[in-house]
Design a protein around this motif. Sequence first.
Motif, PDB file in Angstrom:
ATOM      1  N   ARG A  98       0.830  -1.197   0.000  1.00  0.00           N
ATOM      2  CA  ARG A  98       0.000   0.000   0.000  1.00  0.00           C
ATOM      3  C   ARG A  98       0.871   1.256   0.000  1.00  0.00           C
ATOM      4  O   ARG A  98       2.081   1.213   0.259  1.00  0.00           O
ATOM      5  N   ALA A  99       0.249   2.390  -0.322  1.00  0.00           N
ATOM      6  CA  ALA A  99       0.982   3.645  -0.414  1.00  0.00           C
ATOM      7  C   ALA A  99       0.162   4.769   0.204  1.00  0.00           C
ATOM      8  O   ALA A  99      -1.030   4.606   0.505  1.00  0.00           O
ATOM      9  N   THR A 100       0.810   5.909   0.404  1.00  0.00           N
ATOM     10  CA  THR A 100       0.122   7.097   0.877  1.00  0.00           C
ATOM     11  C   THR A 100      -0.026   8.073  -0.283  1.00  0.00           C
ATOM     12  O   THR A 100       0.666   7.966  -1.303  1.00  0.00           O
ATOM     13  N   LYS A 101      -0.913   9.013  -0.131  1.00  0.00           N
ATOM     14  CA  LYS A 101      -1.171   9.977  -1.190  1.00  0.00           C
ATOM     15  C   LYS A 101       0.070  10.812  -1.487  1.00  0.00           C
ATOM     16  O   LYS A 101       0.796  11.228  -0.580  1.00  0.00           O
ATOM     17  N   GLY A 159     -14.447  10.467  -6.112  1.00  0.00           N
ATOM     18  CA  GLY A 159     -13.599  10.013  -5.012  1.00  0.00           C
ATOM     19  C   GLY A 159     -13.137   8.579  -5.122  1.00  0.00           C
ATOM     20  O   GLY A 159     -12.448   8.075  -4.231  1.00  0.00           O
ATOM     21  N   LYS A 160     -13.494   7.898  -6.229  1.00  0.00           N
ATOM     22  CA  LYS A 160     -13.111   6.500  -6.394  1.00  0.00           C
ATOM     23  C   LYS A 160     -12.419   6.283  -7.739  1.00  0.00           C
ATOM     24  O   LYS A 160     -12.740   6.947  -8.724  1.00  0.00           O
ATOM     25  N   PHE A 161     -11.500   5.368  -7.750  1.00  0.00           N
ATOM     26  CA  PHE A 161     -10.777   4.979  -8.958  1.00  0.00           C
ATOM     27  C   PHE A 161     -11.344   3.643  -9.407  1.00  0.00           C
ATOM     28  O   PHE A 161     -11.061   2.596  -8.821  1.00  0.00           O
ATOM     29  N   THR A 162     -12.185   3.675 -10.436  1.00  0.00           N
ATOM     30  CA  THR A 162     -12.867   2.473 -10.912  1.00  0.00           C
ATOM     31  C   THR A 162     -12.033   1.832 -12.014  1.00  0.00           C
ATOM     32  O   THR A 162     -11.788   2.441 -13.056  1.00  0.00           O
ATOM     33  N   VAL A 163     -11.594   0.604 -11.756  1.00  0.00           N
ATOM     34  CA  VAL A 163     -10.648  -0.070 -12.643  1.00  0.00           C
ATOM     35  C   VAL A 163     -11.204  -1.413 -13.098  1.00  0.00           C
ATOM     36  O   VAL A 163     -11.685  -2.208 -12.281  1.00  0.00           O
ATOM     37  N   GLY A 175      -4.970   9.390  -3.914  1.00  0.00           N
ATOM     38  CA  GLY A 175      -5.903   9.732  -2.842  1.00  0.00           C
ATOM     39  C   GLY A 175      -7.327   9.288  -3.121  1.00  0.00           C
ATOM     40  O   GLY A 175      -8.288   9.939  -2.684  1.00  0.00           O
ATOM     41  N   LEU A 176      -7.466   8.147  -3.814  1.00  0.00           N
ATOM     42  CA  LEU A 176      -8.790   7.659  -4.191  1.00  0.00           C
ATOM     43  C   LEU A 176      -9.038   6.270  -3.622  1.00  0.00           C
ATOM     44  O   LEU A 176      -8.100   5.515  -3.335  1.00  0.00           O
ATOM     45  N   ASP A 177     -10.313   5.920  -3.446  1.00  0.00           N
ATOM     46  CA  ASP A 177     -10.681   4.560  -3.065  1.00  0.00           C
ATOM     47  C   ASP A 177     -10.743   3.708  -4.324  1.00  0.00           C
ATOM     48  O   ASP A 177     -11.191   4.171  -5.380  1.00  0.00           O
ATOM     49  N   LEU A 178     -10.281   2.470  -4.217  1.00  0.00           N
ATOM     50  CA  LEU A 178     -10.255   1.592  -5.381  1.00  0.00           C
ATOM     51  C   LEU A 178     -11.550   0.799  -5.507  1.00  0.00           C
ATOM     52  O   LEU A 178     -12.039   0.217  -4.542  1.00  0.00           O
TER      53      LEU A 178
END
Length: 312
Positions: free
Chosen positions: A42-45, A63-67, A102-105
């Motif tokens: 994991r990483a930080t913003k 606010g989300k990163f849709t992949v 800085g997004l939710d996956l």
Amino acid sequence: MPAHASRRGVLAGAVAAFLALAVPAFATDEIDFGPAQAGRVRATKVDAAAKLIPTDYKFVTPGKFTVAAIPNRLPFSVLATDNKTPIGSEPDIAQLVADVLGLDLVLVPIAWADWPLGLASGKFDAVIHNVTVTEERKEKFDFSTYRKDLLGFYVSQTSKIESISNPEDITGLKIIVGAGTNQEQILLRWIEANKAKALAPTELQYYDDEVVLDLAVQSGRADAYFGPNAVSAFKATRQNNLKLVGTFSGGWPVTAEIAVATRKGSGLADAVTAALNAQIANGNYARLLARWNLTAEAIQASQTNPPGLPRK
């Protein structure tokens, strides 16, 4: 013992022997198939990367990163024990990028054939699943590279073949390859070149079933398998019956790279590239690749829209 019972015993023994050879035990205790993925890197913003997201870019969900993920085989992606959460090297890359931005996956499981239309129509923000950069694809999508596209020759551990480093090395061999793939085209070109030199012919074999493919290599019915290095490298670490004898770029003789695909002109690619480079610099990227035995495919820096494989 009745004769038919004896025959059943022989048949059962033969089946058991087949399965033992065709499906060597994976060290599944070393693989976390749980949806939580506690061992995921994991990483930080990173503000410098997040600020590159265009102010007018509209995420599928704010606010989300849709992949899009294609759960089909490890190390790339499979479904977790909940039968709905994609896990593997590609979901790990998606998580790393989401963290940095800085997004939710949000991972959306799809079939491979559905990704181009789904991305172009805005069903997801990105596709992360072993997508090679090509000039044709660059006309419709933007790319942020994160891994070399390598193909590998794998043989049985007991094989006398030690190296395949040039076209002449495949003369006289029986090689398994996927139909309609880049690697098949490479082999066909090599076969023609060897034929012009009056060298021994090469026999190509095709299998739809991976278990049968593995059995063919182990039994000597085939001399080698030529396919995506990532899949075989991951398998080789968990089985003691395969060895790597050569790697080539997926676009041989042109170098090819795997990349995150985003919508053309959306402006998101620069932010993704910056996110990947931040993780290459701090070592998270290397740790992620090591988790899936993909260290050999590491790149020195991510690029936005580099030269891709030429049109056929």
